[in-house]
Structure formats: structure tokens, C-alpha cells
Design an enzyme around this catalytic site. Structure first.
Site, PDB file in Angstrom:
ATOM      1  CB  VAL A   6      -0.556   0.031   1.442  1.00  0.00           C
ATOM      2  CG1 VAL A   6      -1.710   1.088   1.770  1.00  0.00           C
ATOM      3  CG2 VAL A   6      -1.582  -1.147   1.715  1.00  0.00           C
ATOM      4  CB  CYS A   7       2.246   3.621  -1.556  1.00  0.00           C
ATOM      5  SG  CYS A   7       1.334   3.814  -3.512  1.00  0.00           S
ATOM      6  N   GLY A   8       0.313   5.770  -0.969  1.00  0.00           N
ATOM      7  CA  GLY A   8      -0.862   6.875  -0.720  1.00  0.00           C
ATOM      8  C   GLY A   8      -1.695   7.148  -2.253  1.00  0.00           C
ATOM      9  N   GLY A  10      -1.547   4.681  -5.086  1.00  0.00           N
ATOM     10  CA  GLY A  10      -1.001   3.360  -5.794  1.00  0.00           C
ATOM     11  C   GLY A  10      -0.864   3.015  -7.000  1.00  0.00           C
ATOM     12  CB  THR A  13       5.672   4.401  -3.109  1.00  0.00           C
ATOM     13  OG1 THR A  13       4.233   4.427  -3.106  1.00  0.00           O
ATOM     14  CG2 THR A  13       6.525   5.328  -3.643  1.00  0.00           C
TER      15      THR A  13
END
Length: 90
Positions: A6-8, A10, A13
Site C-alpha cells: 500500500v502507498c498513498g 497506488g 511506490t
């Protein structure tokens, strides 16, 4: 086993974390389905996942899920990912 990276947003990262997690899992000989997601989608996806990998900033935003949430400090660090996954699976 299902793992969510998960990243901010999507993009970028979370895909990097997904790819590095898959490398680590191959090295460890562990079969798992790894998916990349943004924080909004991850909340729903985490309901049927065993592990969620994310940054410290986003860990609290995932909310109350049954999946084990693991904070990864450096998404490039294969050794860190390996150690934290190994500890979680023991």
C-alpha cells in the site's frame, strides 16, 4: 496467502514494494499473491488479506483490519522486507 502493498496514491511506490516483496518471497520459497493498492482501495482489500505492507504514515489509516499490518521503512531494502516478513510468518 494474500499480501497487499500500500502507498498513498497506488502508483509507483506500491508497485515498487509489490515487486520487491515478490523478489523476497521467491528467495524465501513462499507462495503468495501480492497486490499493489492505494490507501482507499487497501482498506477493502485488507479484509481478505493476511498481510498489509505499508509506510509508517499510512499504517494507521488502514484502520481496524484482521490482516497483520507491517511497516516498511525503506521500500528499496530487500533485507528489511525479508526480515519483517520472516518475523511475521513465524
Amino acid at each position: 496467502m494474500k499480501i497487499i502493498a500500500v502507498c498513498g496514491m497506488g502508483i509507483g511506490t506500491s508497485v515498487l514494494l509489490k515487486m520487491n516483496t515478490e523478489k523476497v518471497l521467491r528467495t524465501l520459497g513462499i507462495d503468495a499473491d501480492v497486490e499493489a493498492a492505494d490507501i482507499g482501495v487497501a482498506r477493502g482489500m485488507a479484509r481478505d488479506a493476511e498481510i498489509v505492507l505499508t509506510s509508517e504514515e499510512l499504517a494507521e489509516e488502514i484502520g481496524d483490519v484482521e490482516a497483520q499490518v507491517i511497516v516498511i521503512d525503506n521500500f528499496f531494502d530487500l533485507e528489511e522486507i525479508s526480515q519483517k516478513l520472516t518475523d511475521a510468518l513465524e
